[in-house]
Design an enzyme around this catalytic site. Structure first.
Site, PDB file in Angstrom:
ATOM      1  N   GLU A 124      13.798   2.417 -48.359  1.00 43.51           N
ATOM      2  CA  GLU A 124      14.041   3.627 -48.544  1.00 43.51           C
ATOM      3  C   GLU A 124      13.298   4.216 -49.846  1.00 43.51           C
ATOM      4  O   GLU A 124      13.785   3.772 -50.968  1.00 43.51           O
ATOM      5  CB  GLU A 124      15.488   4.310 -48.284  1.00 43.51           C
ATOM      6  CG  GLU A 124      15.283   5.724 -48.311  1.00 43.51           C
ATOM      7  CD  GLU A 124      17.034   6.201 -48.026  1.00 43.51           C
ATOM      8  OE1 GLU A 124      16.954   7.477 -47.749  1.00 43.51           O
ATOM      9  OE2 GLU A 124      17.873   5.429 -47.630  1.00 43.51           O
ATOM     10  N   MET A 266      22.157   0.478 -50.638  1.00 41.28           N
ATOM     11  CA  MET A 266      21.481   0.875 -49.457  1.00 41.28           C
ATOM     12  C   MET A 266      22.033   0.565 -48.246  1.00 41.28           C
ATOM     13  O   MET A 266      22.267  -0.744 -47.883  1.00 41.28           O
ATOM     14  CB  MET A 266      19.857   0.298 -49.659  1.00 41.28           C
ATOM     15  CG  MET A 266      18.996   0.608 -48.662  1.00 41.28           C
ATOM     16  SD  MET A 266      18.627   2.607 -48.362  1.00 41.28           S
ATOM     17  CE  MET A 266      18.178   2.765 -46.695  1.00 41.28           C
ATOM     18  N   GLU A 267      21.918   1.596 -47.215  1.00 40.67           N
ATOM     19  CA  GLU A 267      22.653   1.308 -46.022  1.00 40.67           C
ATOM     20  C   GLU A 267      22.025   0.502 -44.979  1.00 40.67           C
ATOM     21  O   GLU A 267      22.056   0.840 -43.609  1.00 40.67           O
ATOM     22  CB  GLU A 267      22.966   2.695 -45.529  1.00 40.67           C
ATOM     23  CG  GLU A 267      22.170   3.621 -45.002  1.00 40.67           C
ATOM     24  CD  GLU A 267      21.406   4.718 -46.061  1.00 40.67           C
ATOM     25  OE1 GLU A 267      20.699   5.626 -45.599  1.00 40.67           O
ATOM     26  OE2 GLU A 267      21.619   4.170 -47.264  1.00 40.67           O
ATOM     27  N   HIS A 300      30.643   5.074 -48.618  1.00 38.28           N
ATOM     28  CA  HIS A 300      29.496   5.770 -48.741  1.00 38.28           C
ATOM     29  C   HIS A 300      28.570   5.100 -47.658  1.00 38.28           C
ATOM     30  O   HIS A 300      27.921   5.706 -46.524  1.00 38.28           O
ATOM     31  CB  HIS A 300      28.734   6.325 -49.882  1.00 38.28           C
ATOM     32  CG  HIS A 300      27.473   7.088 -49.681  1.00 38.28           C
ATOM     33  ND1 HIS A 300      27.598   8.361 -49.762  1.00 38.28           N
ATOM     34  CD2 HIS A 300      26.268   6.548 -49.444  1.00 38.28           C
ATOM     35  CE1 HIS A 300      26.343   9.195 -49.662  1.00 38.28           C
ATOM     36  NE2 HIS A 300      25.439   7.930 -49.517  1.00 38.28           N
ATOM     37  N   GLU A 301      28.070   3.863 -47.968  1.00 39.54           N
ATOM     38  CA  GLU A 301      27.060   3.123 -47.419  1.00 39.54           C
ATOM     39  C   GLU A 301      27.724   2.765 -45.880  1.00 39.54           C
ATOM     40  O   GLU A 301      26.750   2.549 -45.025  1.00 39.54           O
ATOM     41  CB  GLU A 301      26.581   1.706 -48.167  1.00 39.54           C
ATOM     42  CG  GLU A 301      26.136   2.255 -49.560  1.00 39.54           C
ATOM     43  CD  GLU A 301      25.103   3.138 -49.491  1.00 39.54           C
ATOM     44  OE1 GLU A 301      24.126   3.324 -48.700  1.00 39.54           O
ATOM     45  OE2 GLU A 301      25.145   4.046 -50.446  1.00 39.54           O
ATOM     46  N   GLU A 323      22.518  12.506 -46.281  1.00 40.01           N
ATOM     47  CA  GLU A 323      22.953  12.077 -47.512  1.00 40.01           C
ATOM     48  C   GLU A 323      24.195  13.284 -47.871  1.00 40.01           C
ATOM     49  O   GLU A 323      25.331  12.829 -48.397  1.00 40.01           O
ATOM     50  CB  GLU A 323      22.128  12.025 -48.741  1.00 40.01           C
ATOM     51  CG  GLU A 323      20.952  11.040 -48.590  1.00 40.01           C
ATOM     52  CD  GLU A 323      21.763   9.551 -48.798  1.00 40.01           C
ATOM     53  OE1 GLU A 323      22.975   9.492 -48.942  1.00 40.01           O
ATOM     54  OE2 GLU A 323      20.945   8.586 -48.207  1.00 40.01           O
TER      55      GLU A 323
END
Length: 873
Positions: A124, A266-267, A300-301, A323
């Site tokens: 990303e 990073m997800e 969050h991820e 986001e």
């Protein structure tokens, strides 16, 4: 100097990709200097019959292309340094592309690169194009299967997205692993990791009784420091089920920690990659702030699995859709874990320190931008934090039940798609029955609204009229602004507590708190039946992301600091009072410090009944960066001098109260990262930080004892910083001891660099220059660069804004060094110049000249060019 001007990408020019990539099979033969990738795609035309297929690709050697098994000659396609264009294609076909590249030489940390001898990816926003030629855009979603081959001894662990479907040994000491992700995803969510790791494993039983193995991979020896992250992961999974009804969907969830990483984490679907700084923690090496950050980022991820992965964004202009929404979700989670009032205050501190200056400067942009040169530059506080504020306002405006129902509708109708803001808002129009077309303007209008509150008291009738006016200052490209709908949470505070808010025309007593919806330039509300003039408490909980302008007497501020039922407003009144005191002193140079303000701070620090975490936040005056935003023209030197003088006066006049707080919050109990323990340590450190201003003899001696006796990193770092603030000579002695103990731990050593870069001492700039040539400093590691260069330029306003421009020159030289290696990192560092127009004339001219010099740097990257050119306007 650049010889060509990069061309912007515009939202208005969006058009769908004319092909569907139904499956993507990737075969990696890993080698540090020459990794080979074979990409096999099943393709179906969805656009016009003669449309070519245009694929992105950078820094790749093209080895071959076949369509339905037939090799293409060079005349059948065009290829430059960024695009591969294929023409005259059938409506359905198999496309095979072979590429080769060097991960070892990829210092931009985008695509496939090497970190500490291991392979890692970051795709990303546009990193996948550094792996193979592909439509590297979020609206092209495909089902990926990945086969990885590498030497077994050097790279025993081979990971990718999805579920492991095959693995085994090969000839010549190599082995392979094959992974399959059953869910369609865009290329930016692809991940690959290969190397040697320690691993901790646990499991989570979902609400449908599926047992999901959870694995975290870390550097050898770091496994115990990943235990807190594992606990946070399990709590996140349970919370997402309980609050949003979202269950994990794959058979396995994995996290990998890497040292060299441009972002926090990073997800990637099923395989999150984390910067080790937001994954590894224990009492000896991490502060309470680190533990809180890990808890938040892990959540969050993980939450991205649904808000970002299962539903992604149609194009990068919709970035806030994943986001901003996910930040809102992780903030709500943190509030559940840590206390909503304290979490909210911290969120607002972050918003004001990062996003408000962005909105007020040349880099201002809407939550959904209209154009960009490099999307990397739009991973901003506006997209993330302001985007989250819009979801919070939406929740307040339509209610909790309608928000929950709308989220369910969003998940049910858009699962597996790449969505837009319009589709997102439509889900809430359906759930609430409300027209949100006016609210949508928040996504397209840049800038922070200013809301002015005025009061009119009629003692004879017992009526208080509140009038609110809103306006938004012009921002680049947007001179005309419209009124926006915003919820203003409001209460009335009497001598003995809350008062009913009965509106004119109502016959029954009103509630103690109301949500006033301000959606015009000017609106008024009259509250009747009042037997005393109350203090009106406006914008409780920071219910809208605005600047509130509300004139109060010092006496009224002091009263609300200690009596408003809303903790956010109590903190806000303390900040507002402190801001007025500091500005008076900074503007005049010799204004007396209001003793009532210092006494009110003393009352807060003495109150044993309030949460220590709140007291720690409330007793500190506004940060230099906050004062900067309210001073025009801004003089960073005067701001620092004034704030330090206020802290010295606070320490001298409230010494006994501060010492009592410092002593009563000290404990020898074993460390626990929970909210209670963190709050106690926060007040302990805040009191010590103020007492340090008593000077080198008294304050320094207290800080040195605290440093020597500290049994956890939170207390140790607080004492080290207090030594700096005290002016004591023992500061350098303590720095040397800290370095000797922790020089083998990169994350703790980052703290050592940060303390010195953020030093308030006169030699902060020369210290930073010496550290830039220190053996432990490297430009290749973003964490280390941010710890030194980032903290100096964005966290040390007094030193960075040196009157002679030497701070600006230091940063410029670092940007010129970093830009050819890591353009994304260089562009982020450039943000330190964003408020140059607000500075007093001499500094402003020096900063402007420095930006011009950067812009004229030969071969400046598009990333840095975009930021520098926008700053100059």
């Amino acid at each position: 100097m650049r010889t060509e001007t990069p061309q912007p990408i515009r939202l208005a020019d969006y058009s769908p990709f004319p092909f569907a990539i139904e499956t993507t099979d990737l075969n990696f033969d890993l080698h540090p200097d020459a990794t080979r990738v074979r990409s096999t795609m099943t393709v179906r035309r969805t656009g016009v019959a003669d449309a070519p297929m245009v694929l992105n690709g950078e820094n790749l050697e093209l080895l071959g292309i076949t369509v339905d098994g037939q090799a293409l000659s060079e005349s059948a396609y065009t290829h430059d340094d960024q695009l591969l264009t294929l023409s005259s294609l059938p409506d359905a076909f198999e496309l095979v592309i072979e590429t080769c590249f060097s991960p070892k030489d990829n210092r931009a940390l985008s695509g496939l690169y090497m970190s500490a001898g291991r392979y890692c990816t970051q795709c990303e926003a546009e990193g996948f194009r550094r792996i193979t030629f592909y439509p590297d855009r979020p609206d092209v979603m495909s089902r990926f299967t990945t086969r990885i081959c590498a030497p077994a001894e050097e790279f025993p662990t081979l990971l990718s997205n999805g579920n492991l479907i095959a693995s085994g040994a090969q000839k010549d000491g190599r082995h392979f692993a094959q992974w399959q992700d059953p869910f369609p995803k865009p290329a930016y969510l692809f991940a690959l990791v290969a190397g040697g790791f320690d691993m901790i494993e646990d499991s989570f039983t979902t609400m449908s009784n599926r047992v999901i193995p959870l694995r975290i991979y870390v550097d050898p020896g770091d496994a115990p420091r990943a235990l807190y992250a594992m606990d946070a992961l399990k709590r996140s999974m349970k919370w997402d089920e309980d609050v949003f009804g979202r269950e994990y969907d794959l058979d396995l969830f994995m996290i990998v920690a890497v040292r060299d990483f441009n972002f926090g984490a990073m997800e990637n679907k099923g395989l999150n990659v984390f910067n080790s700084s937001v994954l590894l923690a224990d009492a000896d090496t991490a502060t309470d702030g680190n533990f809180e950050r890990i808890e938040s980022v892990v959540a969050h991820e993980y939450f991205h699995n649904w808000t970002g992965n299962r539903i992604t964004c149609r194009d990068w202009f919709q970035l806030c859709l994943k986001e901003g929404l996910t930040v809102f979700r992780d903030q709500e989670f943190s509030g559940t874990m840590r206390g909503h009032a304290i979490a909210r205050i911290k969120d607002v501190i972050a918003l004001r320190s990062r996003q408000f200056p962005e909105d007020a400067g040349p880099l201002a942009h809407p939550v959904r931008p209209e154009q960009y040169l490099k999307i990397d530059n739009f991973y901003t506080a506006t997209i993330y934090e302001k985007g989250a504020e819009l979801i919070r306002m939406l929740k307040t405006l339509i209610g909790d039940a309608a928000l929950a129902k709308g989220m369910d509708h969003y998940f049910e109708t858009l699962d597996g798609t790449a969505a837009t803001i319009e589709q997102f808002l439509n889900a809430f129009e359906v759930s609430s029955g409300k027209d949100l077309s006016h609210f949508k303007a928040w996504y397209s209008q840049a800038g922070t609204p200013h809301v002015a509150a005025t009061e009119d008291w009629d003692a004879q009738s017992g009526t208080l009229t509140l009038t609110l006016r809103q306006h938004t200052p012009p921002t680049p490209g947007q001179s005309d602004k419209q009124a926006l709908p915003m919820p203003i949470r409001t209460g009335l505070v009497g001598q003995n507590g809350p008062l009913p808010m009965t509106l004119d025309g109502e016959t029954k007593p009103g509630p103690n708190e109301r949500i006033l919806v301000l959606d015009k330039d000017r609106q008024s509300w009259a509250f009747i039946g009042l037997e005393e003039r109350p203090l009106i408490s406006v914008l409780r909980g920071f219910s809208a992301p605005v600047h509130l302008e509300h004139t109060r007497t010092p006496k009224d501020r002091a009263r609300l600091m200690t009596s408003d039922p809303d903790l956010f407003r109590r903190w806000e009144e303390a900040q507002g009072y402190g801001l007025e005191v500091i500005l008076d002193l900074a503007n005049s140079g010799d204004a007396p410090i209001d003793p009532d303000y210092l006494a009110a701070l003393g009352t807060l620090v003495s109150d044993k009944a309030i949460d220590p975490a709140f007291a720690a936040l409330a007793i500190l005056p506004p940060a230099e960066s906050d004062v900067f935003q309210h001073m025009s023209p801004a003089d960073p030197g005067a701001i620092r001098s004034a704030r330090e003088e206020v802290l010295r006066a606070f320490a001298k006049t409230q010494k006994e109260a501060l010492l009592d707080a410092f002593i009563r919050t000290k404990t020898n109990a074993s460390f626990s990262p929970d909210a209670e323990g963190a709050g106690r340590r926060a007040l302990h450190g805040a009191a010590l930080g103020v007492l340090a201003r008593l000077g080198p003899d008294e304050g320094g001696a207290l800080a040195k004892v605290a440093f020597d006796q500290a049994n956890n990193m939170t207390d140790s770092l607080a004492a080290l910083i207090a030594l700096d603030r005290s002016g004591a000579e023992q500061f350098d002695e303590a720095l040397a001891a800290f370095y000797t103990r922790w020089k083998g731990n990169p994350l703790v050593l980052d703290k050592w660099f940060m303390v010195q870069a953020g030093s308030l001492r006169a030699d902060a700039l020369s210290r930073t220059l010496r550290l830039l040539i220190h053996d432990d400093f490297t430009h290749d590691n973003p964490n280390r660069v941010r710890a030194l260069v980032g903290v100096f330029s964005q966290g040390n306003q007094g030193a960075f804004h040196a009157p002679d421009g030497s701070g600006y020159a230091l940063l410029a030289e670092q940007i010129r060094t970093i830009d050819p290696l890591n353009p994304a990192l260089a562009a982020r560092l450039l943000g330190a110049y964003e408020s140059w127009r607000q500075l007093e004339p001499r500094r402003s001219a020096l900063a402007q000249g420095t930006i011009k010099e950067i812009l004229n740097t030969p071969n400046l990257s598009p990333n840095s060019y975009e930021i520098a050119s926008r700053q100059l306007g």
